[in-house]
Design a protein around this motif. Structure first.
Motif, short mmCIF file in Angstrom:
data_model
loop_
_atom_site.label_atom_id
_atom_site.label_comp_id
_atom_site.label_asym_id
_atom_site.label_seq_id
_atom_site.Cartn_x
_atom_site.Cartn_y
_atom_site.Cartn_z
N ARG A 17 34.57 -55.38 48.09
CA ARG A 17 34.47 -56.84 48.00
C ARG A 17 33.54 -57.27 46.88
O ARG A 17 33.81 -58.25 46.17
CB ARG A 17 34.00 -57.42 49.34
N THR A 20 35.31 -56.83 43.49
CA THR A 20 36.57 -57.56 43.28
C THR A 20 36.45 -59.05 43.59
O THR A 20 37.43 -59.79 43.47
CB THR A 20 37.69 -56.96 44.15
N GLY A 67 37.34 -56.22 35.81
CA GLY A 67 38.65 -55.59 35.90
C GLY A 67 39.24 -55.24 34.55
O GLY A 67 40.46 -55.16 34.39
N LEU A 132 38.92 -47.38 44.56
CA LEU A 132 39.37 -48.19 43.44
C LEU A 132 39.74 -47.28 42.27
O LEU A 132 39.13 -46.21 42.09
CB LEU A 132 38.27 -49.15 42.98
#
Length: 206
Positions: A17, A20, A67, A132
């Motif tokens: 969390r 992201t 990202g 991830l």
């Protein structure tokens, strides 16, 4: 030269969390500040040792949050992810120093020969990677692996059943894993009674 293996426990969902989140809470911002400080300290230590990762760990952290990793091959992202985990998980337990990562595959063969399930072999969880997708570190280490905490008791039981039949080279390490995972299984049961959920064991070989 040896490689250090550490294990810690926590709720991996909080890590995901943080990395992201579109909008972070105040608590997440405070945690992220601590993570960034640790990344900067690791960068400084590597500079003193003459180690060049091509991408700094601090930059890798920012790129993971955005990202947008700038490369597909660099260990800095693994270090950044580990520092994020360390801010959320328990203090790491020392599982010893190992000669080379490939040795664990020989341990896999020995345990499998005596009937230990494939998902409980060291190679299955020590090198499984993070939840991830990260750029590849480019070498066998640093290596990140995970194991669901509810599987800890099954692993401890499986290793304990075959200890006396293992080649002496693997008996001590198997006992070390069995003892460590037995402890984590007991801790997990206690945590469940307190309605907390440390769902993941993280293994860090570096």
């Amino acid at each position: 030269m040896g490689y250090c293996l550490e294990m810690s426990t926590g709720d991996m969902r909080t890590v995901v969390r943080l990395l992201t989140a579109v909008e972070r809470t105040e608590q997440q911002e405070r945690t992220l500040a601590r993570v960034r400080t640790e990344c900067e300290r690791t960068d400084a230590r590597f500079r003193e040792q003459g180690i060049d990762l091509a991408v700094s760990i601090s930059r890798a952290l920012d790129e993971l949050i955005d990202g947008t990793p700038s490369t597909d091959l660099c260990p800095a992202y693994s270090y950044a992810f580990y520092q994020t985990v360390a801010a959320h998980f328990s203090d790491p337990a020392d599982l010893g120093t190992w000669r080379r990562p490939a040795w664990f595959h020989a341990m896999d063969d020995e345990l499998a020969r005596h009937g230990v399930p494939s998902d409980l072999l060291p190679g299955a969880f020590l090198f499984s990677g993070p939840p991830l997708r990260l750029p590849h570190p480019g070498d066998a280490v640093p290596a990140i692996g995970t194991l669901p905490v509810p599987r800890a008791a099954a692993l401890a039981d499986a290793y304990a059943r075959v200890l006396d039949r293992l080649d002496p080279e693997f008996r001590g390490p198997a006992r070390r894993f069995a003892d460590a995972l037995r402890f984590e299984a007991r801790e997990w049961e206690s945590a469940r009674q307190l309605r907390t959920n440390p769902d993941t064991l993280l293994f860090w070989l570096h």
